[in-house]
Design a protein around this motif. Structure first.
Motif, PDB file in Angstrom:
ATOM      1  N   LEU A  33      -1.647  -7.341  -4.244  1.00 26.83           N
ATOM      2  CA  LEU A  33      -2.974  -7.417  -3.666  1.00 26.83           C
ATOM      3  C   LEU A  33      -3.983  -7.530  -4.810  1.00 26.83           C
ATOM      4  N   SER A  41     -11.710  -8.035   4.760  1.00 23.22           N
ATOM      5  CA  SER A  41     -11.567  -6.579   4.915  1.00 23.22           C
ATOM      6  C   SER A  41     -12.770  -5.845   4.351  1.00 23.22           C
ATOM      7  N   VAL A  42     -13.330  -6.365   3.249  1.00 26.73           N
ATOM      8  CA  VAL A  42     -14.469  -5.698   2.606  1.00 26.73           C
ATOM      9  C   VAL A  42     -15.678  -5.710   3.548  1.00 26.73           C
ATOM     10  N   TYR A  47      -8.282  -9.052  -5.927  1.00 30.99           N
ATOM     11  CA  TYR A  47      -9.527  -9.769  -5.635  1.00 30.99           C
ATOM     12  C   TYR A  47     -10.037 -10.525  -6.868  1.00 30.99           C
ATOM     13  N   ARG A  65     -10.925  -1.601  10.639  1.00 33.72           N
ATOM     14  CA  ARG A  65      -9.734  -1.908   9.850  1.00 33.72           C
ATOM     15  C   ARG A  65      -9.084  -3.181  10.372  1.00 33.72           C
ATOM     16  N   LEU A  66      -8.598  -4.000   9.453  1.00 36.20           N
ATOM     17  CA  LEU A  66      -7.995  -5.282   9.829  1.00 36.20           C
ATOM     18  C   LEU A  66      -6.568  -5.367   9.291  1.00 36.20           C
ATOM     19  N   PRO A  67      -5.733  -6.202   9.914  1.00 36.98           N
ATOM     20  CA  PRO A  67      -4.338  -6.301   9.483  1.00 36.98           C
ATOM     21  C   PRO A  67      -4.133  -7.343   8.393  1.00 36.98           C
ATOM     22  N   VAL A  68      -5.054  -7.454   7.451  1.00 35.86           N
ATOM     23  CA  VAL A  68      -4.903  -8.487   6.426  1.00 35.86           C
ATOM     24  C   VAL A  68      -4.771  -7.863   5.039  1.00 35.86           C
ATOM     25  N   GLU A  69      -4.102  -8.590   4.155  1.00 41.50           N
ATOM     26  CA  GLU A  69      -4.031  -8.202   2.753  1.00 41.50           C
ATOM     27  C   GLU A  69      -4.410  -9.412   1.907  1.00 41.50           C
ATOM     28  N   SER A  70      -5.197  -9.160   0.857  1.00 40.58           N
ATOM     29  CA  SER A  70      -5.733 -10.251   0.039  1.00 40.58           C
ATOM     30  C   SER A  70      -4.879 -10.466  -1.204  1.00 40.58           C
ATOM     31  N   MET A  96      -2.267  -2.466  10.405  1.00 36.36           N
ATOM     32  CA  MET A  96      -3.567  -2.309   9.741  1.00 36.36           C
ATOM     33  C   MET A  96      -3.383  -1.841   8.296  1.00 36.36           C
ATOM     34  N   ARG A  97      -4.178  -2.429   7.396  1.00 32.33           N
ATOM     35  CA  ARG A  97      -4.081  -2.088   5.984  1.00 32.33           C
ATOM     36  C   ARG A  97      -5.482  -1.870   5.401  1.00 32.33           C
ATOM     37  N   THR A  98      -5.563  -1.020   4.379  1.00 39.27           N
ATOM     38  CA  THR A  98      -6.867  -0.714   3.788  1.00 39.27           C
ATOM     39  C   THR A  98      -7.398  -1.904   2.987  1.00 39.27           C
ATOM     40  N   ASN A  99      -6.518  -2.616   2.286  1.00 31.87           N
ATOM     41  CA  ASN A  99      -6.882  -3.828   1.534  1.00 31.87           C
ATOM     42  C   ASN A  99      -8.083  -3.577   0.620  1.00 31.87           C
ATOM     43  N   THR A 100      -7.984  -2.530  -0.181  1.00 34.10           N
ATOM     44  CA  THR A 100      -9.102  -2.041  -0.988  1.00 34.10           C
ATOM     45  C   THR A 100      -9.506  -3.016  -2.087  1.00 34.10           C
ATOM     46  N   LYS A 101     -10.817  -3.220  -2.238  1.00 35.10           N
ATOM     47  CA  LYS A 101     -11.328  -3.856  -3.452  1.00 35.10           C
ATOM     48  C   LYS A 101     -11.804  -2.725  -4.348  1.00 35.10           C
ATOM     49  N   GLU A 149       0.818  -1.213   0.000  1.00 33.82           N
ATOM     50  CA  GLU A 149       0.000   0.000   0.000  1.00 33.82           C
ATOM     51  C   GLU A 149       0.854   1.266   0.000  1.00 33.82           C
TER      52      GLU A 149
END
Lengths: 123, 416
Positions: free
Chosen positions: B302, B242-243, B304, B251-256, A45-50, A22
């Protein structure tokens, strides 16, 4: 495989690059005053945006410089490449209609797409 | 629910198989439920099953955007093992392994569980020391695990190449004999059938579009089939964790990331166990259909999209050739990707949240399948009692403030 348009070297194969995660996460300036929760937020913490997502890439086997990229994580379409320190440009992207939805092109989620096609054919 | 048995199979066979019941109902959503589980994969359906069976909560629904088992439950390589390094991980993965052992009987569904053994190979001195340490840690935690030298590896798995002339020769490996593989669809369908029989509504083709709250308490979910009232919402959505949390500004500490796998054309039995190699970077088993099932690491970016890049697959094929030159003329049939939510410490998140009645089970990253029954079992406990039990307690969100991480990157079978 992505073809990434490095701002210094031009379009190159993704295998030349290393992912940097990010973008635009500012390092805290007053770290001595921060609580554990604030540190946890910065470190983990990460935004991990879709959808439209600003990320860093490192051209490891080219100019060896970091840069930013704007990519739609719901379709993997690359929208813009810009230098470190610049703000992300405004772009139009094909975003999913719902937060967890699938875009019409670019998603490999056949379960959702096949059933959507069936429903549209039936209606 | 009609019990499946050999006698029933014969009886149905004589009447043209026309008398079988629907495996689960196709209900309309009710106006309200005691709890709603988002995500109809293995973990979500197991959660529903244990909520109904052990906690008497049968007025519940499982909401699934696609069809059940269409996400990571249908995309993993079905490997079961529990040889993790730390006490916390050994507890939860071994809990799952113990549940796997009787699960087919319990669900009255053939999950094709095969405890054929899992080999984790070592290719250098450092890795040998690290894996031997893991064997000892496993034994202290009651996880069956043993060290094999290169010859013993070859005896256990004859098709493997232990020649000293290859780039990364096999020096030895650990063996968990109770590890193995099973049939992922069977597990999903078995849990769905058993949960449905207890009254759980499985709502497929229903997407959650919003989560409703009133002064910090869950009140319901918005779906593509209308609003459903409920005091408890449990998100078990893997790549989309996370979505879902973002709907409540958590907010969560994960990455997809995409994690890819592929299968070869079917061949006669050639590989009798699961083989995993961290240094050479591939894992492989042979399904009962005869296809080799092959996986390795995640794609770096990252995403989806449930698709990954070809170079990742090229690398894992090259790795497979190093370990098994015998496979060099096999053709590959299918390749796919699933979206895995990776935590910074490679351990899951099973947690309450600041929103009362909202629970999250995710962050299983690349290794969630093996935990399916254990994950559902402890998550059902958390939802019913609003407190994590002894096994789930180390995996709450608190660890990302306290720093008490369960850092299991080393016990992932391949580097991710």
């Amino acid at each position: 495989m992505f073809v990434i348009d490095c701002p210094n070297c031009g379009p190159r194969d993704q295998s030349e690059f290393v992912y940097g995660g990010e973008a635009h996460i500012a390092r805290p300036t007053k770290s001595e005053d921060m609580t554990d929760a604030e540190w946890g937020e910065f470190v983990f913490m990460r935004t991990n945006t879709k959808g439209l997502f600003a990320e860093r890439w490192w051209h490891a086997t080219g100019c060896r410089k970091f840069f930013n990229m704007l990519r739609n994580t719901a379709t993997d379409e690359i929208h813009a490449v810009y230098r470190i320190g610049e703000k992300p440009p405004k772009v139009d992207a094909d975003l999913p209609a719902t937060p967890a939805g699938e875009a019409s092109i670019g998603s490999g989620n056949d379960a959702v797409k096949i059933m959507r096609a069936d429903a549209e054919a039936g209606s | 629910m009609k019990r499946y048995s050999a006698l029933e199979l014969i009886r149905q066979g004589l009447t043209g198989h026309r008398g079988w019941d629907r495996v689960w109902r196709k209900p309309e959503p009710k106006e309200s439920y005691d709890a709603v589980i988002i995500g109809g994969g293995g973990h979500g359906l197991a959660t529903a099953y244990y909520l109904a069976k052990l906690h008497g909560m049968t007025n519940i629904a499982v909401i699934e955007k696609g069809w059940i088992g269409g996400g990571n439950s249908g995309r993993n390589t079905t490997i079961i093992r529990s040889n993790y390094l730390f006490d916390e991980s050994a507890a939860i993965y071994n809990h799952a392994l113990n549940l796997w052992k009787g699960l087919g009987q319990e669900l009255n569904f053939n999950i094709m569980m095969s405890h054929r053994g899992v080999l984790n190979l070592a290719h250098d001195e450092g890795e040998m020391r690290q894996l031997k340490r893991r064997v000892e840690a496993n034994r202290l935690n009651g996880v069956d695990s043993e060290w094999l030298d290169a010859k013993e590896v070859k005896n256990f798995c004859p098709s493997i190449n232990i020649s000293g002339d290859i780039r990364y020769p096999v020096l030895g490996g650990t063996l968990q004999r109770s590890g193995g593989v099973n049939r992922h669809d069977g597990v999903v369908w078995g849990y769905a059938r058993a949960a449905d029989a207890m009254g759980v509504d499985i709502l497929q083709q229903t997407e959650v579009t919003g989560i409703l709250t009133d002064s910090g308490q869950i009140t319901g979910v918005e779906t593509t089939r209308g609003t459903i009232r409920t005091p408890k919402v449990a998100s078990v959505t893997a790549g989309h964790t996370s979505v879902m949390a973002k709907m409540l500004d958590i907010r969560l500490p994960v990455e997809s990331h995409p994690l890819q796998a592929l299968v070869s054309e079917p061949i006669k039995p050639v590989l009798n166990c699961v083989v995993m190699s961290n240094a050479v970077h591939v894992y492989c088993s042979q399904s009962d259909k005869g296809e080799l099932v092959i996986g390795a690491g995640i794609d770096a970016q990252l995403s989806y999209t449930q698709r990954g890049n070809l170079d990742i697959i090229e690398h894992q094929m090259a790795s497979l050739m190093e370990l098994f030159p015998i496979f060099s003329r096999l053709r590959m049939m299918r390749q796919w990707g699933g979206i895995v939510d990776v935590c910074p410490d490679a351990s899951p998140i099973i947690t309450k949240t600041p929103v009362k009645g909202f629970y999250v089970n995710g962050g299983w990253g690349t290794g969630g399948w093996k935990a399916t029954p254990g994950s559902g079992h402890v998550f059902a406990d958390l939802i019913a009692k609003d407190e994590p039990n002894r096994i789930a307690a180390p995996f709450t969100m608190d660890r990302f403030v306290s720093g008490a991480l369960v850092a299991e990157h080393g016990a992932a079978a391949v580097a991710h």
